[in-house]
Scaffold this motif. Sequence first.
Motif, PDB file in Angstrom:
ATOM      1  N   THR A 248       0.808  -1.222   0.000  1.00 33.50           N
ATOM      2  CA  THR A 248       0.000   0.000   0.000  1.00 33.50           C
ATOM      3  C   THR A 248       0.839   1.269   0.000  1.00 33.50           C
ATOM      4  O   THR A 248       0.292   2.362   0.089  1.00 33.50           O
ATOM      5  N   GLU A 249       2.162   1.147  -0.084  1.00 27.79           N
ATOM      6  CA  GLU A 249       3.016   2.326  -0.083  1.00 27.79           C
ATOM      7  C   GLU A 249       3.940   2.314  -1.292  1.00 27.79           C
ATOM      8  O   GLU A 249       4.504   1.280  -1.643  1.00 27.79           O
ATOM      9  N   PHE A 250       4.074   3.493  -1.913  1.00 28.88           N
ATOM     10  CA  PHE A 250       4.856   3.642  -3.126  1.00 28.88           C
ATOM     11  C   PHE A 250       5.679   4.916  -3.041  1.00 28.88           C
ATOM     12  O   PHE A 250       5.433   5.773  -2.189  1.00 28.88           O
ATOM     13  N   THR A 251       6.638   5.058  -3.925  1.00 33.21           N
ATOM     14  CA  THR A 251       7.405   6.300  -4.023  1.00 33.21           C
ATOM     15  C   THR A 251       7.297   6.825  -5.448  1.00 33.21           C
ATOM     16  O   THR A 251       7.350   6.057  -6.413  1.00 33.21           O
ATOM     17  N   ASP A 252       7.154   8.159  -5.572  1.00 36.27           N
ATOM     18  CA  ASP A 252       7.089   8.761  -6.896  1.00 36.27           C
ATOM     19  C   ASP A 252       8.486   9.168  -7.353  1.00 36.27           C
ATOM     20  O   ASP A 252       9.483   8.823  -6.716  1.00 36.27           O
ATOM     21  N   ASP A 253       8.582   9.910  -8.464  1.00 39.32           N
ATOM     22  CA  ASP A 253       9.891  10.242  -9.026  1.00 39.32           C
ATOM     23  C   ASP A 253      10.659  11.258  -8.195  1.00 39.32           C
ATOM     24  O   ASP A 253      11.840  11.512  -8.437  1.00 39.32           O
ATOM     25  N   THR A 254      10.003  11.852  -7.174  1.00 40.83           N
ATOM     26  CA  THR A 254      10.704  12.752  -6.249  1.00 40.83           C
ATOM     27  C   THR A 254      11.027  12.049  -4.936  1.00 40.83           C
ATOM     28  O   THR A 254      11.434  12.693  -3.968  1.00 40.83           O
TER      29      THR A 254
ATOM     30  N   LYS B  51      -2.754   8.615 -16.071  1.00 38.60           N
ATOM     31  CA  LYS B  51      -2.060   7.428 -16.576  1.00 38.60           C
ATOM     32  C   LYS B  51      -0.988   7.079 -15.555  1.00 38.60           C
ATOM     33  O   LYS B  51       0.011   7.778 -15.415  1.00 38.60           O
ATOM     34  N   LEU B  52      -1.222   6.000 -14.813  1.00 37.64           N
ATOM     35  CA  LEU B  52      -0.329   5.597 -13.733  1.00 37.64           C
ATOM     36  C   LEU B  52       0.322   4.264 -14.059  1.00 37.64           C
ATOM     37  O   LEU B  52      -0.312   3.369 -14.626  1.00 37.64           O
ATOM     38  N   ALA B  53       1.586   4.126 -13.679  1.00 41.74           N
ATOM     39  CA  ALA B  53       2.296   2.855 -13.834  1.00 41.74           C
ATOM     40  C   ALA B  53       2.880   2.463 -12.491  1.00 41.74           C
ATOM     41  O   ALA B  53       3.598   3.244 -11.858  1.00 41.74           O
ATOM     42  N   ILE B  54       2.551   1.248 -12.049  1.00 43.38           N
ATOM     43  CA  ILE B  54       3.069   0.707 -10.791  1.00 43.38           C
ATOM     44  C   ILE B  54       4.242  -0.205 -11.139  1.00 43.38           C
ATOM     45  O   ILE B  54       4.067  -1.214 -11.830  1.00 43.38           O
ATOM     46  N   LEU B  55       5.421   0.143 -10.663  1.00 41.19           N
ATOM     47  CA  LEU B  55       6.632  -0.587 -10.997  1.00 41.19           C
ATOM     48  C   LEU B  55       7.155  -1.348  -9.788  1.00 41.19           C
ATOM     49  O   LEU B  55       7.082  -0.865  -8.655  1.00 41.19           O
ATOM     50  N   GLY B  56       7.699  -2.529 -10.032  1.00 39.17           N
ATOM     51  CA  GLY B  56       8.275  -3.312  -8.942  1.00 39.17           C
ATOM     52  C   GLY B  56       8.863  -4.605  -9.477  1.00 39.17           C
ATOM     53  O   GLY B  56       8.670  -4.967 -10.644  1.00 39.17           O
ATOM     54  N   ASN B  57       9.584  -5.290  -8.631  1.00 37.12           N
ATOM     55  CA  ASN B  57      10.179  -6.571  -9.005  1.00 37.12           C
ATOM     56  C   ASN B  57       9.125  -7.674  -8.985  1.00 37.12           C
ATOM     57  O   ASN B  57       8.011  -7.490  -8.486  1.00 37.12           O
ATOM     58  N   GLY B  58       9.499  -8.824  -9.534  1.00 35.76           N
ATOM     59  CA  GLY B  58       8.593  -9.966  -9.520  1.00 35.76           C
ATOM     60  C   GLY B  58       8.254 -10.399  -8.106  1.00 35.76           C
ATOM     61  O   GLY B  58       9.131 -10.450  -7.236  1.00 35.76           O
TER      62      GLY B  58
ATOM     63  N   ASN C 213       6.849   3.562  -7.714  1.00 38.25           N
ATOM     64  CA  ASN C 213       7.617   2.362  -7.394  1.00 38.25           C
ATOM     65  C   ASN C 213       7.153   1.770  -6.079  1.00 38.25           C
ATOM     66  O   ASN C 213       6.950   2.496  -5.094  1.00 38.25           O
ATOM     67  N   ILE C 214       6.969   0.460  -6.061  1.00 33.53           N
ATOM     68  CA  ILE C 214       6.604  -0.226  -4.829  1.00 33.53           C
ATOM     69  C   ILE C 214       7.743  -0.103  -3.820  1.00 33.53           C
ATOM     70  O   ILE C 214       8.897  -0.349  -4.147  1.00 33.53           O
ATOM     71  N   GLN C 215       7.397   0.305  -2.618  1.00 34.09           N
ATOM     72  CA  GLN C 215       8.411   0.416  -1.577  1.00 34.09           C
ATOM     73  C   GLN C 215       8.831  -0.962  -1.083  1.00 34.09           C
ATOM     74  O   GLN C 215       8.001  -1.852  -0.908  1.00 34.09           O
ATOM     75  N   ILE C 216      10.117  -1.121  -0.871  1.00 33.38           N
ATOM     76  CA  ILE C 216      10.634  -2.367  -0.306  1.00 33.38           C
ATOM     77  C   ILE C 216      10.216  -2.455   1.159  1.00 33.38           C
ATOM     78  O   ILE C 216      10.265  -1.470   1.903  1.00 33.38           O
ATOM     79  N   PHE C 217       9.777  -3.637   1.569  1.00 34.23           N
ATOM     80  CA  PHE C 217       9.336  -3.822   2.944  1.00 34.23           C
ATOM     81  C   PHE C 217      10.498  -3.606   3.917  1.00 34.23           C
ATOM     82  O   PHE C 217      11.606  -4.084   3.692  1.00 34.23           O
ATOM     83  N   SER C 218      10.182  -2.920   5.004  1.00 33.26           N
ATOM     84  CA  SER C 218      11.158  -2.776   6.084  1.00 33.26           C
ATOM     85  C   SER C 218      11.130  -4.034   6.952  1.00 33.26           C
ATOM     86  O   SER C 218      10.201  -4.856   6.869  1.00 33.26           O
ATOM     87  N   ASN C 219      12.155  -4.202   7.792  1.00 29.41           N
ATOM     88  CA  ASN C 219      12.177  -5.357   8.706  1.00 29.41           C
ATOM     89  C   ASN C 219      10.965  -5.359   9.633  1.00 29.41           C
ATOM     90  O   ASN C 219      10.411  -6.418   9.956  1.00 29.41           O
TER      91      ASN C 219
END
Length: 200
Positions: free
Chosen positions: A12-18, A39-46, A172-178
Motif C-alpha cells: 500500500t506504499e509507493f514512491t514517486d519520481d521525487t 495514466k499511472l504505472a506501478i513498478l516493482g520486481n517480480g 515504485n513499490i516500496q521495499i518492505f522494512s524489517n
Amino acid sequence: MQKKIDKSYIVTEFTDDTNKTVHYNNILDLLLNASEQNKLAILGNGGQGKSQFLKMLYKDLYQNDKLPIFISLQDFGLWQKENAQKGLFEYIKYLTGFEIDNIKTKVIIQTNNLNNTVNKDFYLLLDGLDEYCGNYRNLLNNELFRNKLNFNIVTTSRNTCSMYLNNFNLLNIQIFSNKQILKYLLYFEINRMQINYIMP
C-alpha cells in the motif's frame, strides 16, 4: 459470491519520481475524483504484489460505482497472436461484449443485439506490461499509449519496461522494512494458529 481480498497482504506504499511516499488511498482518491485523464504505472520486481494491488484497485473502483476492466497483458498477447494482431479494444469486446467509445468514454454493452449506453467512468487496468510480447508492444503503444484517450489507465510492470511509459506517472513499490516483514509474519502465524485451533 465475491471473493474477499485481504488488504493486509497488499502493498500500500509507493514512491514517486521525487522519492515522496504515496499511499494506496491517495491513488484511489486521485482516480475517483479525477477531472482529467490519469495514466499511472506501478513498478516493482517480480513477486512484490503488483497484480494483487491491481485486483484490489479493481474491487474498490467497482464498489464506488465505476466501470474498471482488468486485462492480463500476457493473456492479451497470446490471444493477439492467434487473432491476426487484433487490437486491445477488440480483445475487450471479445472478453466482455463491451464496445469502448474513445471520444465520449462511454461503454456500449451489446445485449440481444440491442445497444445500451452505460454512463459510468471507465478505468482500464493493464497487468504485466513486461510479460506482454515485445514484438507487439509498438502496436499497443500506437493504439493506447500514444493516442489521446479520455479515460484513466493504470498499468503494472517490472522496471525493465519503464522506457515504454514516457507519458505515465511512475510509482515504485516500496521495499518492505524489517518491521513490516515481522508484522506480516506475526499476522500469518496468528491466522495459522486460529485455523489449527478450529480445525485440529
